[in-house]
Design a protein around this motif. Structure first.
Motif, PDB file in Angstrom:
ATOM      1  N   LEU A   7       0.798  -1.211   0.000  1.00  0.00           N
ATOM      2  CA  LEU A   7       0.000   0.000   0.000  1.00  0.00           C
ATOM      3  C   LEU A   7       0.839   1.273   0.000  1.00  0.00           C
ATOM      4  O   LEU A   7       0.428   2.311  -0.519  1.00  0.00           O
ATOM      5  CB  LEU A   7      -0.868  -0.051   1.269  1.00  0.00           C
ATOM      6  N   THR A  13       1.293   4.063  -2.802  1.00  0.00           N
ATOM      7  CA  THR A  13       0.066   4.684  -3.307  1.00  0.00           C
ATOM      8  C   THR A  13      -0.411   5.813  -2.399  1.00  0.00           C
ATOM      9  O   THR A  13      -1.381   6.487  -2.729  1.00  0.00           O
ATOM     10  CB  THR A  13      -1.068   3.641  -3.421  1.00  0.00           C
ATOM     11  N   HIS A  63      -8.028  13.763   4.925  1.00  0.00           N
ATOM     12  CA  HIS A  63      -8.257  13.120   3.621  1.00  0.00           C
ATOM     13  C   HIS A  63      -9.722  12.708   3.433  1.00  0.00           C
ATOM     14  O   HIS A  63     -10.014  11.764   2.707  1.00  0.00           O
ATOM     15  CB  HIS A  63      -7.321  11.913   3.484  1.00  0.00           C
ATOM     16  N   ASP A 120     -10.989  12.321  -0.198  1.00  0.00           N
ATOM     17  CA  ASP A 120     -10.342  11.366  -1.103  1.00  0.00           C
ATOM     18  C   ASP A 120     -10.656   9.945  -0.617  1.00  0.00           C
ATOM     19  O   ASP A 120     -10.016   9.424   0.303  1.00  0.00           O
ATOM     20  CB  ASP A 120      -8.826  11.599  -1.131  1.00  0.00           C
ATOM     21  N   CYS A 121     -11.650   9.347  -1.253  1.00  0.00           N
ATOM     22  CA  CYS A 121     -12.116   8.028  -0.796  1.00  0.00           C
ATOM     23  C   CYS A 121     -11.063   6.936  -0.956  1.00  0.00           C
ATOM     24  O   CYS A 121     -11.055   5.986  -0.177  1.00  0.00           O
ATOM     25  CB  CYS A 121     -13.410   7.648  -1.524  1.00  0.00           C
ATOM     26  N   SER A 122     -10.157   7.052  -1.928  1.00  0.00           N
ATOM     27  CA  SER A 122      -9.134   6.010  -2.073  1.00  0.00           C
ATOM     28  C   SER A 122      -8.156   6.048  -0.895  1.00  0.00           C
ATOM     29  O   SER A 122      -7.758   5.000  -0.376  1.00  0.00           O
ATOM     30  CB  SER A 122      -8.392   6.137  -3.411  1.00  0.00           C
ATOM     31  N   ILE A 123      -7.787   7.260  -0.469  1.00  0.00           N
ATOM     32  CA  ILE A 123      -6.892   7.368   0.687  1.00  0.00           C
ATOM     33  C   ILE A 123      -7.629   6.951   1.953  1.00  0.00           C
ATOM     34  O   ILE A 123      -7.082   6.238   2.802  1.00  0.00           O
ATOM     35  CB  ILE A 123      -6.323   8.794   0.815  1.00  0.00           C
ATOM     36  N   ARG A 124      -8.867   7.371   2.073  1.00  0.00           N
ATOM     37  CA  ARG A 124      -9.644   6.960   3.256  1.00  0.00           C
ATOM     38  C   ARG A 124      -9.808   5.444   3.286  1.00  0.00           C
ATOM     39  O   ARG A 124      -9.756   4.829   4.344  1.00  0.00           O
ATOM     40  CB  ARG A 124     -10.998   7.665   3.283  1.00  0.00           C
ATOM     41  N   GLY A 125      -9.986   4.830   2.132  1.00  0.00           N
ATOM     42  CA  GLY A 125     -10.083   3.366   2.084  1.00  0.00           C
ATOM     43  C   GLY A 125      -8.800   2.714   2.574  1.00  0.00           C
ATOM     44  O   GLY A 125      -8.819   1.738   3.331  1.00  0.00           O
ATOM     45  N   ALA A 126      -7.656   3.275   2.161  1.00  0.00           N
ATOM     46  CA  ALA A 126      -6.370   2.757   2.638  1.00  0.00           C
ATOM     47  C   ALA A 126      -6.240   2.968   4.136  1.00  0.00           C
ATOM     48  O   ALA A 126      -5.772   2.080   4.866  1.00  0.00           O
ATOM     49  CB  ALA A 126      -5.228   3.445   1.897  1.00  0.00           C
ATOM     50  N   CYS A 166     -17.377   7.798   2.753  1.00  0.00           N
ATOM     51  CA  CYS A 166     -17.067   7.039   1.529  1.00  0.00           C
ATOM     52  C   CYS A 166     -17.695   5.658   1.529  1.00  0.00           C
ATOM     53  O   CYS A 166     -17.793   5.028   0.484  1.00  0.00           O
ATOM     54  CB  CYS A 166     -15.554   6.901   1.366  1.00  0.00           C
ATOM     55  N   ARG A 167     -18.092   5.183   2.679  1.00  0.00           N
ATOM     56  CA  ARG A 167     -18.649   3.832   2.772  1.00  0.00           C
ATOM     57  C   ARG A 167     -20.029   3.876   3.402  1.00  0.00           C
ATOM     58  O   ARG A 167     -20.299   4.696   4.275  1.00  0.00           O
ATOM     59  CB  ARG A 167     -17.744   2.939   3.620  1.00  0.00           C
TER      60      ARG A 167
END
Length: 180
Positions: free
Chosen positions: A91, A94, A148, A151-157, A176-177
């Motif tokens: 991870l 990214t 963050h 930014d859903c991709s960063i929050r997902g990480a 985001c979820r």
């Protein structure tokens, strides 16, 4: 002395020294004329397999160190040695710099948290390391989560990291979820 002749001669000598040898006469000329034993066929060993093949074939589980090294090589950026969790390594590249810094710090915290204080000096070292790397980690994580938020991709990480290291004590619900 030729090794081919040594074995038959040794057998003749052993036979001559046996208890029955006194009962039988062994002709020395016949003993010398004993044909040498045929040379055994050369035994060929199969070529040794590379170690990783042997390991994988033995238990079908990859070597964890090799897997970490492979993930580091495939990551696409330089990963500090402090980051040692396979999921974190995959991870790491990214993520933005602030999350990378947090992740390296969290891996160090987890490392020291897993150490045993085998004496008073080591206990003091571990307490100092815990204060340096672990104190305030939940708040840092919550701050990153908030920074963050768009930014859903960063929050997902971050969610994956939070789940791995039990860091959701101070985090607001995630837009985001879907919420339960």
């Amino acid at each position: 002395m030729n090794l081919r002749l040594a074995l038959p001669m040794l057998l003749v000598l052993l036979a001559a020294c046996s208890p029955r040898a006194a009962e039988q006469q062994v002709d020395p000329a016949a003993a010398a004329a004993v044909a040498p034993a045929p040379e055994p066929a050369a035994v060929t060993q199969p070529a040794a397999a590379p170690e990783d093949t042997v390991t994988a074939a033995a238990d079908d589980t990859p070597d964890p160190f090799e897997e970490l090294q492979r993930a580091r090589a495939e990551a696409g950026c330089e990963i500090p040695e402090d980051v040692y969790d396979l999921d974190d390594i995959r991870l790491y590249c990214t993520l933005p710099a602030d999350v990378r810094t947090f992740l390296a710090r969290e891996n160090t915290c987890q490392h020291f948290a897993g150490e045993e204080p085998y004496d008073d000096a080591r206990r003091a070292e571990l307490e100092q390391a815990s204060a340096e790397y672990c104190d305030g980690r939940e708040q840092r994580f919550a701050d990153l989560f908030e920074q963050h938020r768009d930014d859903c991709s960063i929050r997902g990480a971050l969610i994956d990291i939070g789940n791995r290291y039990d860091l959701f004590t101070l985090v607001a619900p995630d837009p985001c979820r879907a919420q339960d």
